[in-house]
Design a protein around this motif. Structure first.
Motif, PDB file in Angstrom:
ATOM      1  N   LEU A  90      -0.563  -0.966 -10.138  1.00 24.07           N
ATOM      2  CA  LEU A  90      -1.584  -2.077  -9.548  1.00 24.07           C
ATOM      3  C   LEU A  90      -1.515  -3.786  -9.808  1.00 24.07           C
ATOM      4  O   LEU A  90      -2.103  -4.817  -9.817  1.00 24.07           O
ATOM      5  CB  LEU A  90      -2.650  -1.628  -9.945  1.00 24.07           C
ATOM      6  N   SER A  91      -1.418  -3.642 -10.987  1.00 27.21           N
ATOM      7  CA  SER A  91      -1.461  -5.275 -11.961  1.00 27.21           C
ATOM      8  C   SER A  91      -0.441  -6.459 -10.965  1.00 27.21           C
ATOM      9  O   SER A  91      -0.642  -7.283 -11.519  1.00 27.21           O
ATOM     10  CB  SER A  91      -1.237  -4.749 -13.341  1.00 27.21           C
ATOM     11  N   LYS A  92       0.148  -5.455 -10.087  1.00 22.85           N
ATOM     12  CA  LYS A  92       1.605  -5.983  -9.687  1.00 22.85           C
ATOM     13  C   LYS A  92       0.769  -7.025  -8.101  1.00 22.85           C
ATOM     14  O   LYS A  92       0.910  -7.921  -7.772  1.00 22.85           O
ATOM     15  CB  LYS A  92       2.161  -5.492  -8.622  1.00 22.85           C
ATOM     16  N   TYR A  93      -0.355  -6.849  -8.303  1.00 21.26           N
ATOM     17  CA  TYR A  93      -1.499  -7.765  -7.748  1.00 21.26           C
ATOM     18  C   TYR A  93      -2.784  -8.109  -7.733  1.00 21.26           C
ATOM     19  O   TYR A  93      -3.512  -8.434  -6.796  1.00 21.26           O
ATOM     20  CB  TYR A  93      -1.891  -5.997  -5.921  1.00 21.26           C
ATOM     21  N   LEU A  94      -2.605  -8.530  -9.105  1.00 21.66           N
ATOM     22  CA  LEU A  94      -4.054  -9.486  -8.799  1.00 21.66           C
ATOM     23  C   LEU A  94      -3.845 -10.410  -8.674  1.00 21.66           C
ATOM     24  O   LEU A  94      -2.090 -11.349  -8.779  1.00 21.66           O
ATOM     25  CB  LEU A  94      -3.505  -9.156 -10.720  1.00 21.66           C
ATOM     26  N   PHE A 115      -1.948   1.625 -13.487  1.00 22.24           N
ATOM     27  CA  PHE A 115      -2.357   0.440 -13.437  1.00 22.24           C
ATOM     28  C   PHE A 115      -1.248  -0.571 -13.312  1.00 22.24           C
ATOM     29  O   PHE A 115      -1.350  -1.399 -13.694  1.00 22.24           O
ATOM     30  CB  PHE A 115      -3.100   0.188 -14.939  1.00 22.24           C
ATOM     31  N   GLU A 116       0.076   0.067 -14.395  1.00 32.63           N
ATOM     32  CA  GLU A 116       1.219  -0.889 -14.043  1.00 32.63           C
ATOM     33  C   GLU A 116       2.040  -1.392 -12.660  1.00 32.63           C
ATOM     34  O   GLU A 116       1.451  -2.430 -12.401  1.00 32.63           O
ATOM     35  CB  GLU A 116       2.528  -0.017 -14.525  1.00 32.63           C
ATOM     36  N   LEU A 171       0.371  -1.135  -0.192  1.00 32.38           N
ATOM     37  CA  LEU A 171       0.286   0.156   0.022  1.00 32.38           C
ATOM     38  C   LEU A 171       0.799   1.255  -0.257  1.00 32.38           C
ATOM     39  O   LEU A 171       0.450   1.945  -0.691  1.00 32.38           O
ATOM     40  CB  LEU A 171      -0.947  -0.206   0.929  1.00 32.38           C
ATOM     41  N   LYS A 172       1.956   1.137   0.634  1.00 38.08           N
ATOM     42  CA  LYS A 172       3.131   2.611   0.427  1.00 38.08           C
ATOM     43  C   LYS A 172       4.175   2.628  -1.038  1.00 38.08           C
ATOM     44  O   LYS A 172       3.906   3.559  -0.786  1.00 38.08           O
ATOM     45  CB  LYS A 172       3.798   1.990   1.744  1.00 38.08           C
ATOM     46  N   GLU A 173       3.779   1.565  -1.529  1.00 37.35           N
ATOM     47  CA  GLU A 173       3.880   1.612  -2.969  1.00 37.35           C
ATOM     48  C   GLU A 173       3.084   2.296  -3.433  1.00 37.35           C
ATOM     49  O   GLU A 173       4.073   2.934  -4.571  1.00 37.35           O
ATOM     50  CB  GLU A 173       4.735  -0.061  -3.424  1.00 37.35           C
ATOM     51  N   LEU A 174       1.558   1.662  -3.300  1.00 36.60           N
ATOM     52  CA  LEU A 174       1.164   2.051  -3.929  1.00 36.60           C
ATOM     53  C   LEU A 174       1.542   4.139  -3.743  1.00 36.60           C
ATOM     54  O   LEU A 174       0.590   4.940  -5.016  1.00 36.60           O
ATOM     55  CB  LEU A 174      -0.669   2.355  -3.946  1.00 36.60           C
ATOM     56  N   ASP A 189      -1.292  10.007 -13.012  1.00 36.56           N
ATOM     57  CA  ASP A 189      -0.320   8.667 -14.672  1.00 36.56           C
ATOM     58  C   ASP A 189      -0.396   7.186 -14.437  1.00 36.56           C
ATOM     59  O   ASP A 189      -0.653   6.818 -13.816  1.00 36.56           O
ATOM     60  CB  ASP A 189       0.953   8.732 -14.339  1.00 36.56           C
ATOM     61  N   PHE A 190      -1.925   7.752 -14.960  1.00 36.17           N
ATOM     62  CA  PHE A 190      -2.916   6.576 -15.314  1.00 36.17           C
ATOM     63  C   PHE A 190      -1.966   5.195 -15.791  1.00 36.17           C
ATOM     64  O   PHE A 190      -2.618   3.788 -15.414  1.00 36.17           O
ATOM     65  CB  PHE A 190      -4.277   6.447 -15.958  1.00 36.17           C
TER      66      PHE A 190
END
Length: 113
Positions: free
Chosen positions: A109-113, A106-107, A7-10, A101-102
């Protein structure tokens, strides 16, 4: 499951103000950032409800048109006013629209799928 370090990375995403994880039933699992717990709980419910609605729409569209590739929904963004909620799986980040920067969002966020 998203850990506090994830979450801190996000929160390093341009324009990020809050990040969190939610259960499919809308329960808040974890959050971090410039948001109080009550607001984070409401955000978790909103994200879960939108995910459910988008999956229903995608499944219905696929069945109606015969076109595949829409279901299941992996990620989405909802924007309004000054902010956007960007979601992948059950993890999301709220970003300021004028700083967002969408692609980068999403790049990450995609790590957490």
């Amino acid at each position: 499951m998203a850990t506090l370090s994830k979450l801190k990375e996000l929160m390093s995403i341009p324009g990020a103000v809050a990040a969190g994880e939610f259960a499919d039933d809308g329960r808040l699992i974890a959050y971090y950032g410039n948001i109080d717990e009550k607001s984070a709980e409401v955000a978790a419910m909103m994200c879960a409800a939108n995910k459910l609605m988008f999956n229903m729409q995608a499944k219905g569209w696929s069945a109606y048109t015969g076109q595949g590739g829409f279901y299941p929904v992996y990620g989405f963004a909802v924007a309004g006013g000054k902010y956007a909620a960007c979601i992948m799986g059950n993890v999301g980040v709220f970003v300021e629209l004028d700083k967002a920067d969408f692609d980068k969002t999403f790049e990450v966020l995609s790590k957490y799928l």
